[in-house]
Scaffold this active site. Structure first.
Site, PDB file in Angstrom:
ATOM      1  N   GLY B  30      -3.545   9.500  17.553  1.00 55.72           N
ATOM      2  CA  GLY B  30      -4.335   8.359  17.065  1.00 55.72           C
ATOM      3  C   GLY B  30      -5.258   7.817  18.143  1.00 55.72           C
ATOM      4  O   GLY B  30      -4.871   7.708  19.291  1.00 55.72           O
ATOM      5  N   THR B 159      -1.678   5.483  24.081  1.00 55.96           N
ATOM      6  CA  THR B 159      -1.211   5.103  22.747  1.00 55.96           C
ATOM      7  C   THR B 159      -1.196   3.591  22.630  1.00 55.96           C
ATOM      8  O   THR B 159      -0.723   2.908  23.529  1.00 55.96           O
ATOM      9  CB  THR B 159       0.194   5.647  22.400  1.00 55.96           C
ATOM     10  OG1 THR B 159       0.706   4.911  21.285  1.00 55.96           O
ATOM     11  CG2 THR B 159       1.176   5.495  23.533  1.00 55.96           C
ATOM     12  N   ASP B 161       0.621   2.173  20.664  1.00 57.71           N
ATOM     13  CA  ASP B 161       2.009   1.836  20.320  1.00 57.71           C
ATOM     14  C   ASP B 161       2.871   1.500  21.534  1.00 57.71           C
ATOM     15  O   ASP B 161       3.943   0.917  21.388  1.00 57.71           O
ATOM     16  CB  ASP B 161       2.653   2.991  19.549  1.00 57.71           C
ATOM     17  CG  ASP B 161       2.031   3.157  18.176  1.00 57.71           C
ATOM     18  OD1 ASP B 161       1.546   2.146  17.628  1.00 57.71           O
ATOM     19  OD2 ASP B 161       2.012   4.286  17.656  1.00 57.71           O
ATOM     20  N   MET B 205       0.323  -2.603  13.356  1.00 54.72           N
ATOM     21  CA  MET B 205       0.743  -1.208  13.520  1.00 54.72           C
ATOM     22  C   MET B 205       1.994  -1.077  14.397  1.00 54.72           C
ATOM     23  O   MET B 205       2.311  -1.967  15.179  1.00 54.72           O
ATOM     24  CB  MET B 205      -0.392  -0.379  14.123  1.00 54.72           C
ATOM     25  CG  MET B 205      -1.456   0.025  13.126  1.00 54.72           C
ATOM     26  SD  MET B 205      -2.753   1.015  13.947  1.00 54.72           S
ATOM     27  CE  MET B 205      -3.737   1.534  12.530  1.00 54.72           C
ATOM     28  N   ARG B 207       5.080   2.051  13.935  1.00 54.96           N
ATOM     29  CA  ARG B 207       6.020   2.563  12.933  1.00 54.96           C
ATOM     30  C   ARG B 207       7.474   2.410  13.413  1.00 54.96           C
ATOM     31  O   ARG B 207       8.342   2.046  12.640  1.00 54.96           O
ATOM     32  CB  ARG B 207       5.694   4.044  12.696  1.00 54.96           C
ATOM     33  CG  ARG B 207       6.001   4.528  11.312  1.00 54.96           C
ATOM     34  CD  ARG B 207       4.852   4.360  10.334  1.00 54.96           C
ATOM     35  NE  ARG B 207       5.293   4.781   8.992  1.00 54.96           N
ATOM     36  CZ  ARG B 207       5.294   4.012   7.918  1.00 54.96           C
ATOM     37  NH1 ARG B 207       4.866   2.782   7.973  1.00 54.96           N
ATOM     38  NH2 ARG B 207       5.721   4.468   6.758  1.00 54.96           N
ATOM     39  N   GLN B 314      -7.410  -2.741  14.817  1.00 57.89           N
ATOM     40  CA  GLN B 314      -6.625  -3.092  15.998  1.00 57.89           C
ATOM     41  C   GLN B 314      -6.646  -2.013  17.076  1.00 57.89           C
ATOM     42  O   GLN B 314      -6.463  -2.311  18.250  1.00 57.89           O
ATOM     43  CB  GLN B 314      -5.180  -3.442  15.621  1.00 57.89           C
ATOM     44  CG  GLN B 314      -4.367  -2.304  15.046  1.00 57.89           C
ATOM     45  CD  GLN B 314      -3.200  -2.788  14.194  1.00 57.89           C
ATOM     46  OE1 GLN B 314      -2.228  -3.316  14.696  1.00 57.89           O
ATOM     47  NE2 GLN B 314      -3.305  -2.610  12.889  1.00 57.89           N
ATOM     48  N   ARG B 315      -6.884  -0.765  16.678  1.00 61.18           N
ATOM     49  CA  ARG B 315      -6.923   0.276  17.712  1.00 61.18           C
ATOM     50  C   ARG B 315      -8.368   0.598  18.108  1.00 61.18           C
ATOM     51  O   ARG B 315      -8.603   1.356  19.040  1.00 61.18           O
ATOM     52  CB  ARG B 315      -6.207   1.541  17.242  1.00 61.18           C
ATOM     53  CG  ARG B 315      -6.955   2.322  16.179  1.00 61.18           C
ATOM     54  CD  ARG B 315      -6.176   3.553  15.755  1.00 61.18           C
ATOM     55  NE  ARG B 315      -6.938   4.318  14.788  1.00 61.18           N
ATOM     56  CZ  ARG B 315      -6.414   5.187  13.944  1.00 61.18           C
ATOM     57  NH1 ARG B 315      -5.110   5.384  13.949  1.00 61.18           N
ATOM     58  NH2 ARG B 315      -7.174   5.857  13.105  1.00 61.18           N
TER      59      ARG B 315
END
Lengths: 425, 425
Positions: B30, B159, B161, B205, B207, B314-315
């Site tokens: 991503g 990332t 995340d 976001m 997961r 957001q990314r």
């Protein structure tokens, strides 16, 4: 105390028409990222004129604040907090959606307002809002004229929807348009990461006017923007929509769509309310139009799709304000105060464009009643021939409005917003 | 050509271990708003070392670009476009989600890669991505070692995340966190406009790891942030959720909630997939968790509510990047190149925090295999006792990562993003 009379007085003796008292200011309707910049313009200008204006009193939550004596007194606030208004989104004084009744039918609110105006010696009144707010403002002006209470009243325009008449554009629109154009660019560039992408349907505010949705087109100037744009000004045909999407997807293996929340079918029914989505419990879903269209694309065309709703972010994105918009919002506030002091009343401040290139505007006044309750939509001459986008005329109109960047005030990586002291007079 | 051997060579003769050839760089997984800043770090550093690196070749769409000989050659590009990488979101070279098979089972891709590596004299290989990408990188390194092709291989982390192990944090997280914190502030301030508001559920976001959702808490430092935060690290209990919301709404007449897309119930089932929303045609709806929770609040508690999904914004929000994050992303790329030239291989660049106040980091290397396919979640010690928020330990960790603003490059009010020429070698 009609406008004509005021002008007559003005001709005779400039000082005679100037009242001495307090200025009451309020915000109303949906917030924008620059309504507080207009408040800054009002406050900073008004506090310069001590000989006529003793105090700037701000209503909390618009006209309800006046009815409830819920006020913030500006001379009691830190200058730093007033300066921060230029960078603060939302509605620093609180907003309201309260429609005043016709005073000939029910004058309860008006009698209360008159009492408050007299108690606080309100001689200058500014109301900052959109169509509905101008209605409120006009009604108060009308009442005060009727009972012959000396008070000058002017409306200060704001709305991200850009749908006020008699003004070239409205403070708030440029910053929302800048956020939309730049975010569409980012989404578009993000989509290019994969050779085979999805259909992305972005839902943008604007119930009856497509100005905000059309601003997505500005992203295409950079080379990264939407393929299709659907406006409330054009009746929405789902079959034509599916054809449009299929064509783009076939050519590009992805498709970026900007759609107004307010699109309607040929019968004038909102698309957002025309399909009956229910959850597992049988309750109707409050679905956005973008999720409905994304669902249709996935189901009927078998193309992977997703929806994005900008939501309140588009009207609140103080971190990407148009400097042109902020400066105009401030100037609109300042001009309103100066106009009051010239004895002008029952009017709304408007922006007239002198030229697009170089961009130049001047500030004028229009009768409040002509601005209230009228919605200005995108003229058909700005819409493309296939009815799924806007043309060069729109670009020429909108591009100057997103120019320049108002640098946010960051502390520790976070924006600083105004925090007022809510204290007694 | 294992790491241990390299170090031995290094001890003996610094120049001996340096290979002469080309550097191959690719992006995978991503996009983040700063992965291209890492690309800038790689390219600008590599082009300084002409005695070892002839050309920086970038794969289009990650490892698929290598398999398809779909390359962009950096010495052929305008310097201006390379500079713009520092401000360009998404994945300028294209990304991919392609899992390489174990070469012992199927070496088709590997044989092709070896052919390409030899054809283009690839002696340095950098792969920029997250957990899965490190798996790809490790497999290629393993294969090249196995067949004894001399090539140094390092993974460059990215990332939003923030879930890579063995590194304090990951480039991409800080900028996404800054966007989330500032946008939550704006939504919060916007909500204050009305005395009686709604419940707003914002879906973020992540997961399996709640780092991004937790970043919403940073907004509260400014005084305007979420009331409740739900992370995937904590089993989600719908009854407790309703109690939490009722309590906040009763006290404040509004409630702002940040919720991770990945929250799961006690049985490990995603909330986003646990309710069976169907449309009028009986098709299952691809619903986000926020719209489901907003619907639950409206239906079960009778409180007006709405949902917001930040989605890819957001990314991709290059217009509000953390300068700390951008600088670290660049440095991670530079450090990777310098490490290759020191003969280091089979490693991933990691960031080690020396101190939070003043914030100081150093760059180190960890074995690729230890970084691949492992997800780092928020430790329980950073989660509050009521399991609906994060505590001071998280703030201390995350706040330094959003510091400073990387000013976008605007032209005509629109950001400028890199546009490469896709040309032949």
């Amino acid at each position: 105390m009609k406008f004509g009379i005021i002008i007559k007085k003005y001709m005779e003796d400039e000082d005679m028409l100037k009242l001495k008292g307090n200025l009451l200011y309020g915000q109303s309707g949906g917030p924008t990222s620059v309504i507080n910049a207009s408040a800054y313009g009002v406050i900073s200008e008004a506090l310069k004129h001590h000989q006529y204006i003793d105090e700037v009193i701000c209503m909390r939550h618009g006209i309800k604040g006046a009815l409830n004596e819920d006020f913030i007194f500006m001379s009691k606030q830190d200058q730093e907090q007033i300066e921060l208004l230029k960078h603060t989104p939302g509605s620093a004084f609180g907003s309201v959606r309260h429609k005043l009744k016709d005073f000939k039918e029910d004058d309860t609110d008006y009698i209360r307002l008159l009492y408050i105006f007299k108690k606080y010696n309100i001689r200058y009144f500014l109301y900052n809002g959109g169509n509905d707010s101008m209605d409120t403002c006009a009604k108060i002006a009308d009442y005060m004229n009727q009972i012959d209470y000396d008070c000058y009243i002017i409306g200060v325009p704001k709305t991200i929807d850009n749908d006020l008449p008699l003004t070239d554009h409205t403070p708030g629109y440029g910053s929302a348009a800048k956020f939309i154009a730049n975010t569409m660019m980012e989404i578009s560039y993000d989509m290019l990461a994969y050779p085979k992408g999805k259909v992305t349907v972005v839902e943008i505010m604007g119930r009856h006017a497509g100005w905000l949705t059309a601003a997505a087109e500005l992203a295409n100037i950079s080379g990264f923007g939407p393929d299709l744009i659907y406006l409330p000004e054009v009746p929405f045909n789902i079959e034509q929509f599916k054809e449009d999407v299929k064509k783009v997807y076939k050519a590009k293996m992805q498709c970026l769509i900007a759609v107004s929340e307010g699109i309607m079918n040929e019968e004038g029914i909102f698309i957002s309310s025309s399909s009956g989505l229910k959850d597992a419990f049988g309750h109707f879903q409050l679905g956005g139009v973008s999720s409905k269209l994304a669902s249709t694309i996935a189901t009927d065309l078998g193309i992977p799709s997703r929806s994005v709703e900008f939501g309140s972010t588009q009207r609140a994105a103080s971190h990407i304000q148009s400097l042109t918009d902020v400066n105009e919002a401030i100037e609109v506030g300042r001009f309103a105060v100066r106009s009051l002091l010239e004895g002008k009343t029952d009017l709304m401040v408007t922006i007239q464009r002198i030229s697009s290139s170089p961009y130049e505007v001047e500030y004028t006044l229009q009768p409040l009643m002509a601005c209230a309750n009228v919605e200005k939509t995108i003229p058909l001459e700005m819409i493309n021939s296939t009815l799924n986008g806007v043309n060069e005329k729109f670009i020429e109109y909108a591009l100057p409005l997103i120019q320049g960047e108002n640098q946010p005030k960051y502390k520790d990586g976070l924006q600083q917003f105004t925090k007022f002291k809510f204290q007694e007079y």
